[in-house]
Write a protein that holds these residues in place. Structure first.
Motif, mmCIF file in Angstrom:
data_model
loop_
_atom_site.group_PDB
_atom_site.id
_atom_site.type_symbol
_atom_site.label_atom_id
_atom_site.label_comp_id
_atom_site.label_asym_id
_atom_site.label_seq_id
_atom_site.Cartn_x
_atom_site.Cartn_y
_atom_site.Cartn_z
ATOM 1 N N ASP A 111 34.299 -42.440 -18.588
ATOM 2 C CA ASP A 111 34.489 -41.189 -17.462
ATOM 3 C C ASP A 111 33.501 -39.895 -18.431
ATOM 4 O O ASP A 111 33.406 -39.901 -19.890
ATOM 5 N N ALA A 112 32.818 -39.062 -17.520
ATOM 6 C CA ALA A 112 32.228 -38.050 -17.715
ATOM 7 C C ALA A 112 33.390 -36.570 -18.062
ATOM 8 O O ALA A 112 33.304 -35.683 -19.138
ATOM 9 N N TYR A 113 34.699 -37.114 -18.703
ATOM 10 C CA TYR A 113 35.874 -36.316 -18.743
ATOM 11 C C TYR A 113 36.445 -37.447 -19.952
ATOM 12 O O TYR A 113 37.574 -36.443 -20.733
ATOM 13 N N GLY A 114 35.760 -38.301 -20.309
ATOM 14 C CA GLY A 114 36.388 -39.201 -21.386
ATOM 15 C C GLY A 114 37.234 -40.135 -21.912
ATOM 16 O O GLY A 114 38.045 -40.573 -22.180
ATOM 17 N N GLU A 138 29.193 -35.596 -28.838
ATOM 18 C CA GLU A 138 27.472 -35.928 -29.146
ATOM 19 C C GLU A 138 26.967 -36.933 -27.812
ATOM 20 O O GLU A 138 25.442 -36.696 -27.665
ATOM 21 N N ALA A 139 27.996 -37.559 -27.465
ATOM 22 C CA ALA A 139 26.779 -38.659 -26.694
ATOM 23 C C ALA A 139 26.565 -38.159 -25.182
ATOM 24 O O ALA A 139 25.561 -38.201 -24.705
ATOM 25 N N MET A 140 27.363 -37.449 -24.617
ATOM 26 C CA MET A 140 26.549 -36.413 -23.506
ATOM 27 C C MET A 140 25.752 -35.607 -23.916
ATOM 28 O O MET A 140 25.507 -35.442 -23.226
ATOM 29 N N ARG A 141 25.646 -35.413 -24.791
ATOM 30 C CA ARG A 141 24.306 -34.039 -25.321
ATOM 31 C C ARG A 141 23.044 -35.067 -25.986
ATOM 32 O O ARG A 141 22.385 -34.846 -25.189
ATOM 33 N N HIS A 142 23.573 -36.671 -26.230
ATOM 34 C CA HIS A 142 21.647 -37.406 -26.132
ATOM 35 C C HIS A 142 22.187 -38.193 -24.972
ATOM 36 O O HIS A 142 22.917 -38.826 -24.881
ATOM 37 N N GLU A 143 21.027 -38.848 -25.043
ATOM 38 C CA GLU A 143 20.958 -39.374 -24.004
ATOM 39 C C GLU A 143 20.852 -41.062 -24.562
ATOM 40 O O GLU A 143 22.520 -42.175 -23.546
ATOM 41 N N LEU A 144 20.767 -41.251 -25.320
ATOM 42 C CA LEU A 144 21.047 -42.772 -27.067
ATOM 43 C C LEU A 144 21.790 -41.948 -28.003
ATOM 44 O O LEU A 144 21.608 -40.977 -28.458
ATOM 45 N N ARG A 154 41.902 -47.383 -33.031
ATOM 46 C CA ARG A 154 41.595 -48.792 -33.604
ATOM 47 C C ARG A 154 42.151 -49.001 -34.851
ATOM 48 O O ARG A 154 42.566 -49.962 -35.569
ATOM 49 N N GLY A 155 42.239 -48.225 -36.106
ATOM 50 C CA GLY A 155 42.457 -47.740 -37.139
ATOM 51 C C GLY A 155 41.541 -48.760 -38.413
ATOM 52 O O GLY A 155 42.191 -48.430 -39.616
ATOM 53 N N SER A 156 40.752 -48.519 -38.094
ATOM 54 C CA SER A 156 39.795 -49.531 -39.130
ATOM 55 C C SER A 156 38.183 -49.640 -38.830
ATOM 56 O O SER A 156 37.879 -48.578 -37.908
ATOM 57 N N PRO A 157 37.606 -48.951 -39.556
ATOM 58 C CA PRO A 157 35.832 -48.847 -39.811
ATOM 59 C C PRO A 157 35.494 -49.120 -38.365
ATOM 60 O O PRO A 157 35.152 -50.858 -38.469
ATOM 61 N N HIS A 158 34.616 -48.177 -37.828
ATOM 62 C CA HIS A 158 33.407 -49.062 -37.418
ATOM 63 C C HIS A 158 32.765 -48.027 -36.540
ATOM 64 O O HIS A 158 32.986 -46.604 -36.957
ATOM 65 N N PHE A 159 31.959 -48.241 -35.678
ATOM 66 C CA PHE A 159 30.813 -47.135 -35.196
ATOM 67 C C PHE A 159 30.507 -47.775 -33.679
ATOM 68 O O PHE A 159 30.323 -48.993 -33.243
ATOM 69 N N ILE A 160 30.418 -47.243 -32.585
ATOM 70 C CA ILE A 160 29.651 -47.056 -31.924
ATOM 71 C C ILE A 160 28.495 -46.651 -30.909
ATOM 72 O O ILE A 160 27.798 -45.779 -32.011
ATOM 73 N N ILE A 173 30.051 -42.774 -19.460
ATOM 74 C CA ILE A 173 28.763 -43.616 -21.148
ATOM 75 C C ILE A 173 28.963 -44.444 -21.289
ATOM 76 O O ILE A 173 30.252 -45.004 -20.990
ATOM 77 N N LEU A 174 28.060 -45.816 -20.975
ATOM 78 C CA LEU A 174 28.838 -47.227 -21.318
ATOM 79 C C LEU A 174 28.858 -47.497 -23.163
ATOM 80 O O LEU A 174 26.983 -46.562 -23.991
#
Length: 577
Positions: A111-114, A138-144, A154-160, A173-174
């Motif tokens: 949601d908008a509150y994180g 950053e996601a709240m500032r940009h549409e994509l 999670r303590g392991s490298p990843h990106f969203i 935010i989906l």
């Protein structure tokens, strides 16, 4: 006595000269060719690597764009209420994983509150709070939005990958997590050669993928590279935004740097290309020795070939110089012998001049004798003397005197004609007449040597342009050589004939013949097989020069123990005109 030191010094000088003259063009051509090949090959390799990195950049950008587009399509088509249902969200994630080969790890609705209000995945991240995380802001500032790689909760490298949507009067935010290992393998699949390595860094120089071995540039060095790229685009400051803008200005280009003195000890090629609209940089590194391995192999082969060629040239220079110096030594010895023969030739010339003088002096009394014999014959025609009993005998004797005196006069005239200095004046001459005169002049010498001279002259031969005296000299030299070759006597035949636009003159003898080893040198000056004092070695050389000057050709055929034939071909007037 021959100076050995002089000939050794001459040999060294010739070897050095031949070696340098032969090697210098080879070295220059090799250097120019090597430089051109080196430059061209490097340009081609660099262009290939640029194209490879650019193509891989497009693949990675396509991968990220595809994943982001999938989430956006889901957000556009599926209502926000379904994402709140854990079972529905789990079914959506399962469908994505099946169709994208497990590229998506989990999904969540924030949601908008994180606060993550719905979650599907292998971890327990329900109600996770992301309000303070960078990716959420950053996601709240940009549409994509595609985040950097981070450890997170999670303590392991990843990106969203995240999409901002508005539903039920609020912003949501989906987000979905992309499998890092799959992405890492995609990035590293561009590796070429043994040392090729690809990885991704962000604008702070931080690694976004895990290289399979140590990279040559660290975060600080990478920030310096990005700063230079920014300055080259007209910006003096450095910040993530300015670097991204500077890189964005050259999206179509792949930058190439050379890192000197890397940890491995050699130079490294470093190619960079912007990703994710300049937020990331695809970096490819490869050892220069590995990238240009074929070039260095070809260069080593070229150096080996040049070295081998230099050794070959040196050996050939030594061989040729030794041969030439040996020929010089032999020529010096022959020169000394020729000096003695020239002295003898000078004596013979003096004798010839003396003989010519004697012949000239004999002509005067011969003329008087012939005149007086003719006068006595006239007296015997008187009537009283005809009745004398010895009249017939006296007439016979006087006619014999006139006949023999005429022969003597002809001999002296021919001797004088030959003994005069050679007149090079060219005029039309009849070859048959000169052949008859020279055969008659040599008849006495041939008779003493038990040689019979015969002539076979073709009738109606055309006149040829030549110097009579030079043609006489050619014939006399060939006839004398033929007589000398028949030590036990034999037959000498001089023949003429017309063949096409030329007159052919053959002088054939039945002597011992000329060995094949001597055939190549018989026209060389001062070359002779006669004993010292019997020949100067100039006769055939002079004949060759005279015939060539007339525009003709002279050749020889010889068979051992059978004889020798000299062929002279002289052009007629029409051919020379």
């Amino acid at each position: 006595m021959f100076d050995r030191h002089y000939y050794k010094s001459l040999t060294r000088s010739m070897v050095l000269t031949v070696f340098l003259v032969s090697l210098t063009p080879l070295a220059l051509v090799s250097a120019i060719t090597s430089y051109q090949f080196h430059t061209s090959y490097k340009d081609r390799v660099n262009a290939h690597l640029r194209e490879l990195v650019l193509k891989h950049k497009r693949n990675i950008d396509g991968f990220l764009a595809e994943k982001l587009a999938v989430i956006r399509v889901l957000a556009d088509l599926i209502p926000e209420s379904r994402f709140r249902d854990p079972a529905a969200l789990q079914a959506i994630l399962k469908s994505l994983q099946d169709r994208h080969h497990g590229a998506f790890v989990d999904m969540g609705l924030v949601d908008a509150y994180g606060v993550q209000v719905a979650y599907a995945g292998p971890l327990r991240l329900e109600r996770a709070r992301y309000a303070e995380t960078r990716w959420f802001r950053e996601a709240m500032r940009h549409e994509l939005y595609v985040s950097d790689v981070f450890l997170g909760l999670r303590g392991s490298p990843h990106f969203i990958v995240a999409v901002r949507v508005r539903a039920s009067g609020a912003e949501w935010i989906l987000r979905a997590t992309v499998d890092f290992e799959s992405f890492n393998e995609l990035v590293e699949s561009v590796a070429v050669g043994q040392t090729g390595l690809a990885y991704i860094v962000n604008n702070q120089g931080e690694f976004q993928t895990r290289p399979r071995r140590e990279a040559v540039v660290g975060p600080a060095e990478m920030r310096g590279i990005l700063a230079r790229a920014s300055e080259s685009n007209g910006r003096g400051d450095f910040s993530p935004e300015s670097a991204a803008a500077g890189i964005r200005m050259s999206l179509a280009a792949v930058a190439l740097d050379v890192i000197h003195g890397s940890a491995g000890g050699g130079d490294v090629l470093l190619l960079t290309a912007p990703l994710k609209d300049g937020a990331w940089t695809l970096t490819y590194q490869q050892d220069e020795a590995d990238a240009y391995e074929s070039l260095y192999h070809a260069r080593n082969l070229s150096l080996f070939a040049i070295l081998g060629g230099g050794v070959g040239i040196l050996l050939m220079a030594v061989l040729v110089s030794n041969r030439m110096v040996n020929r010089i030594v032999e020529a010096d010895r022959e020169r000394d012998m020729m000096n003695e023969q020239v002295i003898e030739a000078g004596k013979l010339a003096s004798v010839g001049e003396l003989a010519a003088g004697i012949a000239h002096e004999i002509n005067n009394p011969l003329a008087i004798m012939l005149e007086e014999a003719g006068w006595v014959l006239d007296l015997l025609d008187d009537e009283p003397l005809r009745r004398h009993e010895s009249h017939a005998e006296m007439v016979r004797a006087l006619k014999q005197i006139r006949q023999q005196g005429g022969r003597c006069r002809d001999i002296t005239h021919k001797l004088l004609s030959f003994a005069r200095k050679i007149d090079p004046t060219v005029k039309l001459v009849q070859v048959n007449e000169i052949v008859r005169d020279m055969a008659a002049l040599s008849d006495q010498r041939a008779h003493l040597a038990n040689v019979r001279i015969s002539v076979d002259l073709a009738p109606d031969l055309p006149e040829i342009p030549a110097s009579p005296s030079e043609l006489q000299q050619v014939l006399v030299n060939l006839i004398n050589n033929a007589i000398d070759a028949m030590e036990r006597g034999g037959e000498l035949k001089v023949s003429t004939r017309r063949e096409g636009a030329s007159v052919l003159l053959d002088v054939a003898d039945s002597g011992m013949g000329i060995p094949k080893a001597n055939m190549a040198r018989i026209f060389d000056p001062f070359y002779t097989t006669k004993p010292v004092g019997k020949g100067t070695g100039l006769g055939l050389s002079i004949c060759y020069g005279i015939v060539r000057k007339m525009g003709g050709e002279i050749s020889v055929d010889s068979v051992l123990n059978q004889g020798t034939v000299f062929h002279i071909r002289l052009p007629i007037e029409e051919a020379r005109a």
